[in-house]
Design an enzyme around this catalytic site. Structure first.
Site, mmCIF file in Angstrom:
data_model
loop_
_atom_site.group_PDB
_atom_site.id
_atom_site.type_symbol
_atom_site.label_atom_id
_atom_site.label_comp_id
_atom_site.label_asym_id
_atom_site.label_seq_id
_atom_site.Cartn_x
_atom_site.Cartn_y
_atom_site.Cartn_z
ATOM 1 N N THR A 289 0.809 -1.213 0.000
ATOM 2 C CA THR A 289 0.000 0.000 0.000
ATOM 3 C C THR A 289 0.835 1.251 0.000
ATOM 4 O O THR A 289 2.009 1.231 0.293
ATOM 5 C CB THR A 289 -0.776 -0.018 1.321
ATOM 6 O OG1 THR A 289 -1.610 -1.130 1.292
ATOM 7 C CG2 THR A 289 -1.594 1.215 1.535
ATOM 8 N N ASP B 132 -4.094 4.695 -1.383
ATOM 9 C CA ASP B 132 -4.358 4.182 -2.731
ATOM 10 C C ASP B 132 -5.467 3.129 -2.590
ATOM 11 O O ASP B 132 -6.024 2.958 -1.511
ATOM 12 C CB ASP B 132 -3.090 3.585 -3.341
ATOM 13 C CG ASP B 132 -2.738 2.250 -2.725
ATOM 14 O OD1 ASP B 132 -2.564 1.270 -3.464
ATOM 15 O OD2 ASP B 132 -2.656 2.193 -1.470
ATOM 16 N N ARG C 101 -5.366 -0.329 -4.053
ATOM 17 C CA ARG C 101 -5.070 -1.660 -4.604
ATOM 18 C C ARG C 101 -4.832 -2.659 -3.487
ATOM 19 O O ARG C 101 -4.049 -2.400 -2.571
ATOM 20 C CB ARG C 101 -3.823 -1.569 -5.482
ATOM 21 C CG ARG C 101 -3.338 -2.908 -5.978
ATOM 22 C CD ARG C 101 -2.071 -2.778 -6.777
ATOM 23 N NE ARG C 101 -2.334 -2.277 -8.119
ATOM 24 C CZ ARG C 101 -1.401 -2.162 -9.069
ATOM 25 N NH1 ARG C 101 -0.170 -2.492 -8.796
ATOM 26 N NH2 ARG C 101 -1.700 -1.708 -10.250
ATOM 27 N N LYS D 111 -9.244 1.744 1.979
ATOM 28 C CA LYS D 111 -8.254 1.587 3.039
ATOM 29 C C LYS D 111 -8.382 2.618 4.139
ATOM 30 O O LYS D 111 -7.641 2.562 5.119
ATOM 31 C CB LYS D 111 -6.849 1.675 2.434
ATOM 32 C CG LYS D 111 -6.627 0.600 1.403
ATOM 33 C CD LYS D 111 -5.211 0.538 0.945
ATOM 34 C CE LYS D 111 -5.129 -0.349 -0.277
ATOM 35 N NZ LYS D 111 -3.792 -0.466 -0.815
ATOM 36 N N GLY E 136 -0.783 -3.454 5.355
ATOM 37 C CA GLY E 136 -0.390 -4.756 5.890
ATOM 38 C C GLY E 136 -1.409 -5.792 5.481
ATOM 39 O O GLY E 136 -1.935 -5.747 4.379
ATOM 40 N N SER F 227 4.189 -0.236 1.502
ATOM 41 C CA SER F 227 5.322 -0.480 0.608
ATOM 42 C C SER F 227 5.674 0.768 -0.193
ATOM 43 O O SER F 227 6.806 0.959 -0.605
ATOM 44 C CB SER F 227 5.002 -1.639 -0.329
ATOM 45 O OG SER F 227 3.831 -1.348 -1.055
ATOM 46 N N ASP G 86 5.554 2.410 -7.059
ATOM 47 C CA ASP G 86 5.601 1.195 -6.259
ATOM 48 C C ASP G 86 4.663 0.174 -6.887
ATOM 49 O O ASP G 86 3.540 0.501 -7.248
ATOM 50 C CB ASP G 86 5.170 1.516 -4.818
ATOM 51 C CG ASP G 86 4.993 0.274 -3.992
ATOM 52 O OD1 ASP G 86 3.970 0.162 -3.314
ATOM 53 O OD2 ASP G 86 5.880 -0.593 -4.049
ATOM 54 N N SER H 256 1.219 -0.692 -4.996
ATOM 55 C CA SER H 256 0.142 0.289 -4.903
ATOM 56 C C SER H 256 -0.337 0.627 -6.293
ATOM 57 O O SER H 256 0.434 0.585 -7.252
ATOM 58 C CB SER H 256 0.633 1.576 -4.243
ATOM 59 O OG SER H 256 1.431 1.289 -3.148
#
Lengths: 245, 273
Positions: free
Chosen positions: B40, B56, B58, B72, B86, B168, B205, B208
């Site tokens: 994330t 984000d 995803r 999220k 996580g 991440s 990243d 995400s």
């Protein structure tokens, strides 16, 4: 180094010698390098720190060196391997000069040579533990490329190694554009180096910026960046959350 | 195995009863199912009048995108929201649990919830599970004492910060914040900076992606901007929709009725002895 000694268990000796010669881990390491192409050539920035594990052992290491007339090599990773690479390149440029035919090795040739060296060492499981950034200008064309310790090699308009991959690349992808002026280029590099200074534990606040243009290479004197620590939340962060930190 | 027929109250803390069984199964070759992670980018920042949270959308299961548009940013209280990174199940469960605890507390005290209450409840829970509850949270809200922003790590440690990123994509987002944050941002500047940081995570990243969610919390007011920005639309969409060729040939028009159901009611012969 390896002359055959007629011993019974000769093989074991040779194997033992071979084992101890392979690079297994890096010892003294340099952190990231950030480089961009700009209007007149290439700009590269690095700090001057050499870490020995988690100790900041050396604070005066120049991780960017001029190669010949047309190129600039920056390295992150094991410092001794970087010095070895400089020796190889010295031999290469010396041989080239001995021909004395007016030709000189350009950045593209040196990049190719380095790629071959790194890849072949990796195939023998004995890598040179570096990520190299090679920038240069020859005949008006600027060149910027990167080689990693496993031989991954490519060229691009802006590159970063180590932590710079995660922290500097997003900024460069957003804000780099072709034909940056020298001042804008330096400002962009300083922006990236400042973020690295805040967030990379092995970075120090003593950096150099190197410039390579058609005229040649200049590496600046070391200087430090201004940092800002005066956010009001930093003064008493747990004013409202007693007991936490 | 212990024979506890009597109702013994649970001792608290993590129950390790199934660990032996899991070990035995992995030794026999059973691969544990991979968790649905939210790999994330979540961020929060404090601006002039309050807190802005961003995330984000995803959710990944290993290399596959399991949910292209998940949420999220979780609700904790009318004035407190929490972003979670996580393992998705862990963030959902832990935020739901603390959210209901906060509501009961509000009924009992007749006061608005404070951010440090949520903070303490979350960190106590996470610490007691010693990091096995894989939830990394960015908690933000505005209460009677002002705007607050905290990060909570899976092992239970917390930070109080003017701007924070987790997940991440946290490095990509943090590089934007470190380069561009100033104190006393206005609402629009803050939203723009948060969207920029999330986009940096989305595009740099791999864990995400998809859209940007934003939540603005100020004194007495909150705005949940779901899908504030959609920088990843489907590139090629047929404007006419799907059209099938008009000439669909009719091969046969014959209706074959099914046989009628017939009930047989004969008197059967008696069974032989």
């Amino acid at each position: 180094m390896t002359f055959t000694i007629p011993i019974e268990n000769g093989d074991a000796v040779k194997i033992a010698e071979a084992e101890s010669q392979r690079t297994l881990y890096p010892y003294v390491t340099g952190t990231s390098i950030v480089a961009i192409k700009y209007k007149d050539g290439v700009l590269m920035a690095s700090d001057m720190g050499g870490s020995y594990g988690s100790t900041l052992r050396y604070k005066n290491i120049e991780r960017m060196k001029a190669i010949g007339k047309h190129s600039l090599l920056g390295a992150s990773g094991e410092i001794s391997d970087f010095q070895e690479i400089l020796r190889y390149l010295d031999e290469l440029t010396l041989n080239d000069n001995m021909w004395d035919d007016g030709n000189s090795l350009g950045p593209k040739e040196i990049h190719n040579y380095l790629t071959r060296v790194m890849y072949n060492r990796r195939n023998k499981f004995n890598p040179l533990w570096n990520t190299l950034v090679l920038g240069g200008v020859k005949n008006g064309k600027s060149y910027l490329g990167m080689v990693s310790m496993i031989g991954v090699s490519f060229e691009d308009d802006h590159v970063a190694t180590g932590f710079g991959n995660h922290l500097a690349r997003p900024i460069l992808r957003d804000e780099w554009h072709a034909d940056l002026s020298f001042e804008d280029g330096v400002k962009l590099l300083e922006k990236c180096m400042r973020v690295l200074l805040y967030r990379d534990r092995s970075a120090i606040n003593k950096l150099q910026i190197a410039k390579i243009t058609e005229e040649g290479v200049t590496v600046s004197q070391p200087y430090s960046l201004k940092t800002f620590w005066e956010y009001s939340s930093f003064h008493n962060p747990t004013a409202s959350a007693e007991g936490s930190w | 195995m212990s024979q506890s027929a009597v109702d013994v109250p649970p001792k608290g803390g993590f129950s390790f009863d199934l660990c032996k069984r899991n070990d035995m199964l992995t030794q026999k070759g059973l691969k544990a199912p991979s968790f649905l992670k939210t790999g994330t980018t979540i961020v929060g920042l404090i601006f002039k009048d309050g807190v802005i949270l961003g995330a984000d959308t995803r959710a990944t299961e290993g290399p596959i995108v399991a949910d292209k548009n998940c949420e999220k940013i979780h609700y904790m209280a009318p004035n407190i929201y929490c972003c979670g990174a996580g393992t998705a199940a862990d963030t959902e469960a832990v935020t739901d649990m603390v959210s209901s605890q906060l509501r009961l507390h509000r009924y009992q005290t007749s006061r608005d919830s404070r951010v440090i209450t949520a903070l303490t409840l979350l960190k106590k829970h996470l610490f007691s599970y010693q990091g096995h509850v894989s939830a990394a949270l960015v908690l933000g809200g505005v209460d009677i004492t002002g705007p607050h922003l905290h990060t909570i790590y899976p092992h239970g440690s917390t930070d109080t910060l003017p701007f924070a990123t987790m997940g991440s994509g946290s490095l990509a987002a943090m590089s934007v914040f470190e380069a561009k944050y100033k104190e006393g941002l206005t609402r629009d500047e803050g939203i723009k900076l948060v969207a920029e940081a999330i986009c940096s995570g989305i595009f740099n990243d791999l864990g995400s992606g998809s859209n940007v969610d934003i939540c603005v919390i100020t004194k007495g007011n909150k705005e949940y901007l779901r899908n504030y920005m959609e920088p990843n639309p489907r590139t090629y969409v047929s404007s006419k929709g799907y059209s099938f060729t008009k000439k669909t040939e009719v091969l046969l028009t014959k209706i074959t009725p099914l046989l009628e159901r017939v009930e047989i009611t004969e008197v059967g012969e008696a069974m032989e002895e």
